[in-house]
Design a protein around this motif. Sequence first.
Motif, mmCIF file in Angstrom:
data_model
loop_
_atom_site.group_PDB
_atom_site.id
_atom_site.type_symbol
_atom_site.label_atom_id
_atom_site.label_comp_id
_atom_site.label_asym_id
_atom_site.label_seq_id
_atom_site.Cartn_x
_atom_site.Cartn_y
_atom_site.Cartn_z
ATOM 1 N N ASP A 114 -70.441 -20.924 47.790
ATOM 2 C CA ASP A 114 -70.587 -19.707 48.582
ATOM 3 C C ASP A 114 -71.551 -18.701 47.686
ATOM 4 N N ARG A 115 -72.796 -18.915 47.731
ATOM 5 C CA ARG A 115 -73.729 -18.140 47.069
ATOM 6 C C ARG A 115 -73.526 -16.679 47.339
ATOM 7 N N GLU A 116 -73.303 -16.103 48.290
ATOM 8 C CA GLU A 116 -73.178 -14.580 48.513
ATOM 9 C C GLU A 116 -71.871 -13.998 47.903
ATOM 10 N N ALA A 117 -70.645 -14.936 47.979
ATOM 11 C CA ALA A 117 -69.308 -14.283 47.223
ATOM 12 C C ALA A 117 -69.622 -14.236 45.785
ATOM 13 N N LEU A 118 -70.662 -15.537 45.030
ATOM 14 C CA LEU A 118 -70.822 -15.515 43.652
ATOM 15 C C LEU A 118 -71.847 -14.320 43.261
ATOM 16 N N ILE A 119 -72.684 -13.877 44.205
ATOM 17 C CA ILE A 119 -73.663 -12.885 43.820
ATOM 18 C C ILE A 119 -72.799 -11.617 43.925
ATOM 19 N N LYS A 120 -71.900 -11.401 45.004
ATOM 20 C CA LYS A 120 -70.863 -10.143 44.820
ATOM 21 C C LYS A 120 -70.123 -10.186 43.714
ATOM 22 N N ALA A 121 -69.699 -11.177 43.133
ATOM 23 C CA ALA A 121 -68.930 -11.305 41.990
ATOM 24 C C ALA A 121 -69.854 -10.883 40.614
ATOM 25 N N ALA A 122 -71.104 -11.523 40.610
ATOM 26 C CA ALA A 122 -71.913 -11.010 39.624
ATOM 27 C C ALA A 122 -72.332 -9.488 39.694
ATOM 28 N N THR A 123 -72.488 -8.948 40.591
ATOM 29 C CA THR A 123 -72.788 -7.784 41.016
ATOM 30 C C THR A 123 -71.895 -6.796 40.360
ATOM 31 N N THR A 124 -70.438 -7.003 40.743
ATOM 32 C CA THR A 124 -69.549 -6.328 40.488
ATOM 33 C C THR A 124 -69.366 -6.594 38.800
ATOM 34 N N SER A 125 -69.763 -7.420 38.498
ATOM 35 C CA SER A 125 -69.574 -7.658 36.608
ATOM 36 C C SER A 125 -70.616 -6.740 36.345
ATOM 37 N N LEU A 126 -71.894 -6.854 36.634
ATOM 38 C CA LEU A 126 -72.958 -6.206 36.195
ATOM 39 C C LEU A 126 -72.744 -4.562 36.481
ATOM 40 N N SER A 173 -79.044 -5.748 41.766
ATOM 41 C CA SER A 173 -79.510 -6.413 42.930
ATOM 42 C C SER A 173 -80.826 -7.424 42.662
ATOM 43 N N LEU A 174 -81.176 -7.434 41.388
ATOM 44 C CA LEU A 174 -82.419 -8.227 41.032
ATOM 45 C C LEU A 174 -81.636 -9.395 40.120
ATOM 46 N N LEU A 175 -80.599 -8.968 39.379
ATOM 47 C CA LEU A 175 -80.247 -9.826 38.065
ATOM 48 C C LEU A 175 -78.906 -10.773 38.837
ATOM 49 N N ALA A 176 -78.153 -9.994 39.509
ATOM 50 C CA ALA A 176 -77.312 -11.035 39.995
ATOM 51 C C ALA A 176 -77.526 -12.207 40.661
ATOM 52 N N PRO A 177 -78.673 -12.067 41.505
ATOM 53 C CA PRO A 177 -78.907 -13.461 42.398
ATOM 54 C C PRO A 177 -79.457 -14.206 41.179
ATOM 55 N N MET A 178 -80.382 -13.789 40.334
ATOM 56 C CA MET A 178 -81.037 -14.606 39.449
ATOM 57 C C MET A 178 -79.906 -15.238 38.588
ATOM 58 N N ALA A 179 -78.987 -14.700 38.178
ATOM 59 C CA ALA A 179 -78.006 -15.099 37.384
ATOM 60 C C ALA A 179 -77.172 -16.192 38.036
ATOM 61 N N VAL A 180 -76.940 -16.040 39.426
ATOM 62 C CA VAL A 180 -76.082 -17.146 40.208
ATOM 63 C C VAL A 180 -76.828 -18.319 40.329
ATOM 64 N N ASP A 181 -78.207 -17.961 40.879
ATOM 65 C CA ASP A 181 -78.948 -19.152 41.074
ATOM 66 C C ASP A 181 -79.426 -20.039 39.912
#
Length: 182
Positions: free
Chosen positions: A64-76, A86-94
């Motif tokens: 679930d990429r969107e849930a992972l991005i949401k968690a990474a955004t919360t962490s950042l 918004s740039l770094l969270a998807p990059m980190a997840v991918d």
Amino acid sequence: KSQDVNAGDGTTSVVVICGSLLKKCLELLNKGVHPTIISDSMGKACKKASEILQEMASPINIQDREALIKAATTSLSSKVVSQHASLLAPMAVDTVLKVINPENPNRVDLRDISIIKKGGGTIDDSMMLDNGLLLNQKPCTSSGGPRRVENAKIGLIQFCISPPKTDLESTVVVNDYQQMDR
């Protein structure tokens, strides 16, 4: 406070909680409670806290990429780079999804991820290379080298090209100071 500004990840809260626990431990020691009993009790409290946190946690599907991005955004969100989440969270997840082992998705070897920092740019210039290799070297144009090469074949060599050293051992014995002038 300055540590929280630098890290921005709740370090102040952790230090305050640890300080309070140590203060209570000192009070128990002053009351004559044996250190082993205090240590064992702290271990039990740690296990109980872990159980409570496990009960509160909600599992995330690694697919679930969107849930992972949401968690990474919360962490950042508490970091210095929060405005760029918004740039770094998807990059980190991918990036993590690229190097993850499908057989054991709970273990990610972060040594498989390389972050190269280049001076002079901004966070908005950050990018992830999907496939390929980044050569961290400026082109040698001063001696007539090309500035751009298309469809190049590049060989990466990871060993020393210099000729091997000889195994000759020579010894010079000087018995007299005058022999050194020769």
